[in-house]
Design a protein around this motif. Structure first.
Motif, PDB file in Angstrom:
ATOM      1  N   GLY A  15       0.819  -1.217   0.000  1.00  0.00           N
ATOM      2  CA  GLY A  15       0.000   0.000   0.000  1.00  0.00           C
ATOM      3  C   GLY A  15       0.843   1.254   0.000  1.00  0.00           C
ATOM      4  O   GLY A  15       2.061   1.195  -0.181  1.00  0.00           O
ATOM      5  N   ILE A  32       1.934   7.086   3.058  1.00  0.00           N
ATOM      6  CA  ILE A  32       1.444   8.416   2.716  1.00  0.00           C
ATOM      7  C   ILE A  32       2.424   9.522   3.115  1.00  0.00           C
ATOM      8  O   ILE A  32       2.563  10.515   2.401  1.00  0.00           O
ATOM      9  CB  ILE A  32       0.016   8.659   3.292  1.00  0.00           C
ATOM     10  CG1 ILE A  32      -0.578   9.986   2.800  1.00  0.00           C
ATOM     11  CG2 ILE A  32      -0.025   8.542   4.779  1.00  0.00           C
ATOM     12  CD1 ILE A  32      -0.788  10.072   1.316  1.00  0.00           C
ATOM     13  N   HIS A  91      -6.381   3.763  -0.914  1.00  0.00           N
ATOM     14  CA  HIS A  91      -6.083   4.871   0.002  1.00  0.00           C
ATOM     15  C   HIS A  91      -7.131   5.977  -0.135  1.00  0.00           C
ATOM     16  O   HIS A  91      -7.696   6.456   0.857  1.00  0.00           O
ATOM     17  CB  HIS A  91      -4.677   5.402  -0.314  1.00  0.00           C
ATOM     18  CG  HIS A  91      -4.370   6.717   0.305  1.00  0.00           C
ATOM     19  ND1 HIS A  91      -4.068   6.857   1.645  1.00  0.00           N
ATOM     20  CD2 HIS A  91      -4.337   7.977  -0.215  1.00  0.00           C
ATOM     21  CE1 HIS A  91      -3.865   8.137   1.921  1.00  0.00           C
ATOM     22  NE2 HIS A  91      -4.018   8.838   0.807  1.00  0.00           N
ATOM     23  N   HIS A 117      -3.892  10.732  -4.535  1.00  0.00           N
ATOM     24  CA  HIS A 117      -3.018   9.853  -3.732  1.00  0.00           C
ATOM     25  C   HIS A 117      -2.223  10.589  -2.669  1.00  0.00           C
ATOM     26  O   HIS A 117      -1.786   9.984  -1.710  1.00  0.00           O
ATOM     27  CB  HIS A 117      -2.082   9.072  -4.659  1.00  0.00           C
ATOM     28  CG  HIS A 117      -1.343   9.951  -5.622  1.00  0.00           C
ATOM     29  ND1 HIS A 117      -1.828  10.243  -6.877  1.00  0.00           N
ATOM     30  CD2 HIS A 117      -0.183  10.628  -5.502  1.00  0.00           C
ATOM     31  CE1 HIS A 117      -0.987  11.058  -7.486  1.00  0.00           C
ATOM     32  NE2 HIS A 117       0.012  11.303  -6.676  1.00  0.00           N
ATOM     33  N   ASP A 137      -4.195  13.269   2.742  1.00  0.00           N
ATOM     34  CA  ASP A 137      -4.197  12.419   3.931  1.00  0.00           C
ATOM     35  C   ASP A 137      -5.360  12.787   4.851  1.00  0.00           C
ATOM     36  O   ASP A 137      -6.157  13.689   4.552  1.00  0.00           O
ATOM     37  CB  ASP A 137      -2.843  12.478   4.662  1.00  0.00           C
ATOM     38  CG  ASP A 137      -2.583  13.837   5.295  1.00  0.00           C
ATOM     39  OD1 ASP A 137      -3.448  14.736   5.194  1.00  0.00           O
ATOM     40  OD2 ASP A 137      -1.505  14.016   5.899  1.00  0.00           O
TER      41      ASP A 137
END
Ligand SMILES: Cc1ncc(COP(=O)(O)O)c(C=O)c1O
Length: 401
Positions: free
Chosen positions: A2, A5, A299, A382, A385
């Motif tokens: 994954g 971040i 995500h 992407h 957050d």
């Protein structure tokens, strides 16, 4: 594995300004490797295409690598990657070219879910050819584009179906594969707008059944470059307007004037960047892209759940669209406030969002909000957050809690 971040965000110098960049659907920020690739191309010396000296050879190599990179990203053939300044320009060019052999009474199908860049070029080309425009309609309130309606829209006279792979305001991902299969069965070509869809997950233009697949690098961490990908054999018989001395080959025949070579280098670097989003992804660039974009999708969707549920819980917020399959994009209004006022308030709280129809002109009309400033759009990509989402929710709650 994954997405890591923090590692992803650290690559984006612009994020250091402390704003929550929730405007990615209108254009993403650039990571350092992309910025470096653009400036590196300039630093190493570039020449115009096709010359005998090394700087010209570097430009030719950059162009070839960019075609390969875009082909890897969308699952196409590099020999069928047409590069240009943006999707709108290329779509006008393809529309004018394809419409050359449309005859009065021929038909084209556009959809009200689409960005105007995949509507108006076809409507205008049809108008010049005397062709009939048929409209695929959006189902409200979910904002779906039912594939079944194409059974009645298509006919033996349909030449082309233009449809989006994702709405840039509602995020709706229609069943493109079903729509293109119906188009093909009726003998029509399909032109799929992948501009909003491409950054949000793995892309397989062949599996989508897209005869033409359009995308724009600035929506996926690259510079302002557009691309249309098609099978070279499909492009071969087409005759776009072009200068007499410019190359007659495919895909060069479709590319006008001198390319922005440094930006093409940045575009290839952006594809490499996407391929590396999941550090554990292995294999060819195409394989790493599929794994990394799947990780980016997961995500985004996790965060999207928080964003959508948080807004849905606020009494004064109206959310538009609720498609089964959608990108991490929300479109909303706050009662008693214009979308511009909401966006202005969010900007004061260091949250970047767009207000307005965002060129989804027909869809804003269908939603009945085009004349009232439309709505506010917040989109996740992407590099967003949880803190970005929490900041937006807190700022909207001040207005609508
Ligand atoms: C879904 C969609 N299609 C087309 C476009 C137009 O792309 P470009 O700016 O590359 O012409 C956009 C731009 O926002 C978009 O979101």
């Amino acid at each position: 594995m994954g997405l890591d971040i923090s590692a992803v965000r650290a690559m984006y110098p612009a994020l250091a300004d402390g704003y929550a960049y929730l405007d990615g659907a209108a254009g993403t920020q650039l990571p350092a490797p992309v910025i470096d690739a653009i400036s590196g191309a300039h630093r190493s010396g570039l020449g115009n295409a096709g010359g005998a000296f090394p700087a010209s050879g570097r430009s030719d190599a950059i162009t070839a690598e960019c075609r390969q990179a875009v082909a890897d990203l969308v699952g196409g053939d590099p020999a069928g990657v047409i590069l240009g300044p943006n999707m709108t320009t290329l779509t006008y060019r393809l529309a004018a070219t394809l419409a050359r052999d449309w005859r009065p009474g021929d038909e084209v199908i556009v959809s009200r879910l689409d960005h105007d860049a995949n509507i108006r070029p076809w409507v205008q080309a049809a108008g010049r050819a005397g062709a009939v425009v048929r409209w695929a309609e959006v189902d409200l309130p979910a904002g779906e584009l039912p594939a079944g309606q194409y059974d009645t829209l298509l006919s033996g006279r349909t030449r082309l179906v233009a449809v989006t792979a994702a709405s840039n305001i509602l995020g709706t991902r229609p069943d493109v594969a079903a729509i293109t299969a119906k188009a093909r069965a009726a003998g029509a070509l399909s032109y799929v707008d992948g501009v909003h869809a491409t950054p949000h997950g793995p892309t397989d233009a062949a599996a989508l059944g897209a005869d033409f697949y359009a995308t724009s690098a600035y929506k996926w961490s690259g510079p302002h470059i557009g691309a249309v990908v098609a099978a070279p054999a499909l492009l071969e018989p087409l005759r776009p307007d072009k200068l007499d001395p410019s190359p007659g080959t495919v895909p060069e025949r479709f590319e006008w004037g001198t390319a922005s070579f440094a930006d093409l280098a940045g575009t290839a670097a952006a594809v490499d960047h996407l391929a590396g989003l999941d550090a554990a992804a292995a294999g060819t660039r195409r394989q790493r892209l599929l794994a990394s974009m799947a990780a980016a999708h997961d995500h985004e969707q996790r965060l999207f759940g928080v964003l959508r549920d948080g807004l849905a819980a606020m009494d004064k917020v109206t959310l538009y669209g609720d498609a089964r399959n959608r990108t991490a994009t929300v479109y909303f209004n706050v009662a008693g406030l214009t979308p511009r006022a909401v966006a202005g308030h969010l900007a004061e709280r260091k949250v970047n969002v767009w207000n307005g129809h965002n060129y989804a002109w027909e869809l804003a009309g269908v939603l009945g909000i085009r004349d009232t400033g439309s709505a506010v759009r917040a989109g996740l990509v992407h590099y967003n957050d949880r803190s970005d989402v929490d900041r937006l929710l807190a700022a909207v709650a001040e207005l609508a809690g």
